[in-house]
Design a protein around this motif. Structure first.
Motif, PDB file in Angstrom:
ATOM      1  N   GLU A 137       4.555 -18.730 -13.772  1.00  0.00           N
ATOM      2  CA  GLU A 137       3.776 -17.599 -14.282  1.00  0.00           C
ATOM      3  C   GLU A 137       3.894 -16.351 -13.422  1.00  0.00           C
ATOM      4  O   GLU A 137       3.773 -15.233 -13.932  1.00  0.00           O
ATOM      5  N   LEU A 138       4.094 -16.513 -12.107  1.00  0.00           N
ATOM      6  CA  LEU A 138       4.046 -15.398 -11.174  1.00  0.00           C
ATOM      7  C   LEU A 138       5.324 -15.304 -10.364  1.00  0.00           C
ATOM      8  O   LEU A 138       5.932 -16.328 -10.026  1.00  0.00           O
ATOM      9  N   ALA A 139       5.727 -14.078 -10.036  1.00  0.00           N
ATOM     10  CA  ALA A 139       6.928 -13.834  -9.246  1.00  0.00           C
ATOM     11  C   ALA A 139       6.605 -12.855  -8.124  1.00  0.00           C
ATOM     12  O   ALA A 139       5.805 -11.929  -8.306  1.00  0.00           O
ATOM     13  N   VAL A 140       7.234 -13.048  -6.965  1.00  0.00           N
ATOM     14  CA  VAL A 140       6.980 -12.227  -5.785  1.00  0.00           C
ATOM     15  C   VAL A 140       8.079 -11.176  -5.639  1.00  0.00           C
ATOM     16  O   VAL A 140       9.271 -11.511  -5.597  1.00  0.00           O
ATOM     17  N   LEU A 141       7.680  -9.909  -5.567  1.00  0.00           N
ATOM     18  CA  LEU A 141       8.551  -8.813  -5.163  1.00  0.00           C
ATOM     19  C   LEU A 141       8.017  -8.295  -3.835  1.00  0.00           C
ATOM     20  O   LEU A 141       6.802  -8.097  -3.696  1.00  0.00           O
ATOM     21  N   SER A 142       8.892  -8.066  -2.867  1.00  0.00           N
ATOM     22  CA  SER A 142       8.433  -7.613  -1.552  1.00  0.00           C
ATOM     23  C   SER A 142       8.920  -6.204  -1.268  1.00  0.00           C
ATOM     24  O   SER A 142      10.120  -5.925  -1.353  1.00  0.00           O
TER      25      SER A 142
END
Length: 371
Positions: A137-142
């Motif tokens: 459901e969730l994705a990390v962008l840094s």
């Protein structure tokens, strides 16, 4: 001839799988991407990280019993880091933590989420909590760089306070400010179906598109360890600088607490994390897990190896505490052995005074041995 270092690290020659293979390593120019992170801002797709969520009215008090960090009273809109240890105090899991509204988020190394979730689910018992996997459901962008606040503002996002503030996003997800890598950083955790839209918004707001090569280079420069790259199955938190950022020394009631307290009060950890400067070409650099050798004998373990845009080839390494700062070392195995030198700024000299617990024992015995 087989050396002691070869015997101790007989698997070092086997190159480990790239944990970041599922996301872009670069966007065409890794050195320029690093410079953007150091001087302005860049965004990296870290959508391969596993994300767990914990809900329920007892989420904070329950997690407080399982994690090394003090989270029982963690305010809403706040982040931190935390570990899960084994009974001997060795690190099993590392997670970035965010608390927003009625949910705690734990994002972990790629592939680590299932094992961590299994442990959490086994510890629920009668507690009013519900841990589950939200990786789909969730994705990390840094975002990394001194211009991170400007980029967030131009993208229409409220800027969380440094260093660990959290702001919920409309439509789901959150922004979590982080103190590493680089001068400033923030994780933008977004609904996975909206990841491309957020990527476009952040790059349009001034962030350069970058890959994991650049992110890892700045992480190494900041001496921020990464589980299983810069740790092994014997690593305790004190060795790699996780006391403070991920471990609260005055809280109790978690597995492995006895080791943490004993080392903090009575002794020094057996190894320390340092930055090594390497003297080798791209094809001759050591790999993660290769030995660090001093005078023909094993002295440590190579962690993450990178080409830094200013420092050149460098690596994190766990070395024995007895290794002096100016020791002549080599790092690597087989045909990739490189001369190595410890960066003096990464070497924290032990204080002259003994640890507090050992000093107290010495006073109690009238100045006798604390051992």
């Amino acid at each position: 001839m087989t050396t002691p270092a070869d015997q101790e690290h007989d698997t070092a020659a086997t190159e480990a799988p790239d944990p970041d293979a599922a996301v872009p390593a670069h966007r065409g120019d890794p050195p320029a991407e690093q410079r953007a992170m150091a001087r302005s801002a860049a965004v990296v797709d870290r959508g391969h990280r596993d994300v767990l969520v914990v809900t329920g009215e007892e989420r904070l008090t329950w997690l407080h019993l399982l994690l090394t960090q003090h989270v029982s009273e963690l305010p809403a809109d706040t982040g931190t880091e935390a570990l899960v240890l084994d009974l001997q105090g060795r690190v099993l899991h590392h997670a970035a933590v965010a608390h927003t509204a009625d949910t705690v988020y734990l994002d972990t190394e790629p592939g680590d989420g299932a094992t961590l979730l299994d442990y959490l689910q086994k510890m629920v018992f009668w507690s009013q909590v519900e841990p589950r996997d939200a990786s789909a459901e969730l994705a990390v962008l840094s975002l990394v760089g001194p211009d991170v606040p400007d980029v967030l503002t131009k993208a229409g996002v409220a800027v969380p306070p440094a260093p660990h503030g959290v702001v919920a996003l409309e439509g789901g997800g959150f922004v979590r400010r982080t103190p590493w890598p680089g001068k400033d950083a923030a994780d933008v955790v977004v609904p996975r179906e909206a990841k491309d839209r957020w990527w476009s918004a952040l790059t349009a707001a001034g962030a350069r598109a970058a890959g994991t090569i650049a992110f890892e280079a700045l992480r190494v420069e900041s001496r921020s360890p990464r589980l299983r790259l810069d740790t092994d199955d014997r690593t305790i938190p004190h060795e790699v600088g996780w006391i403070g950022p991920a471990v609260h020394l005055t809280k109790g009631c978690y597995r492995g607490q006895e080791t943490v307290a004993r080392v903090a009060n009575l002794g020094r950890p057996p190894r320390r994390l340092v930055l090594l400067h390497l003297d080798g070409g791209d094809e001759d650099l050591p790999r993660t897990g290769d030995p660090v050798v001093r005078d023909g004998r094993p002295a440590g373990r190579v962690g993450t190896v990178v080409q830094h845009h200013e420092l050149g080839p460098v690596a994190l390494a766990l070395v024995k505490r007895s290794v002096p700062m100016d020791a002549e070392l080599t790092a690597g195995a087989d045909d990739r052995v490189s001369p190595a030198a410890i960066d003096p700024d990464s070497y924290e000299t032990d204080p002259d005074s003994p640890p507090p617990g050992r000093a107290a024992r010495k006073r109690a015995t009238g100045g006798g041995s604390a051992g």
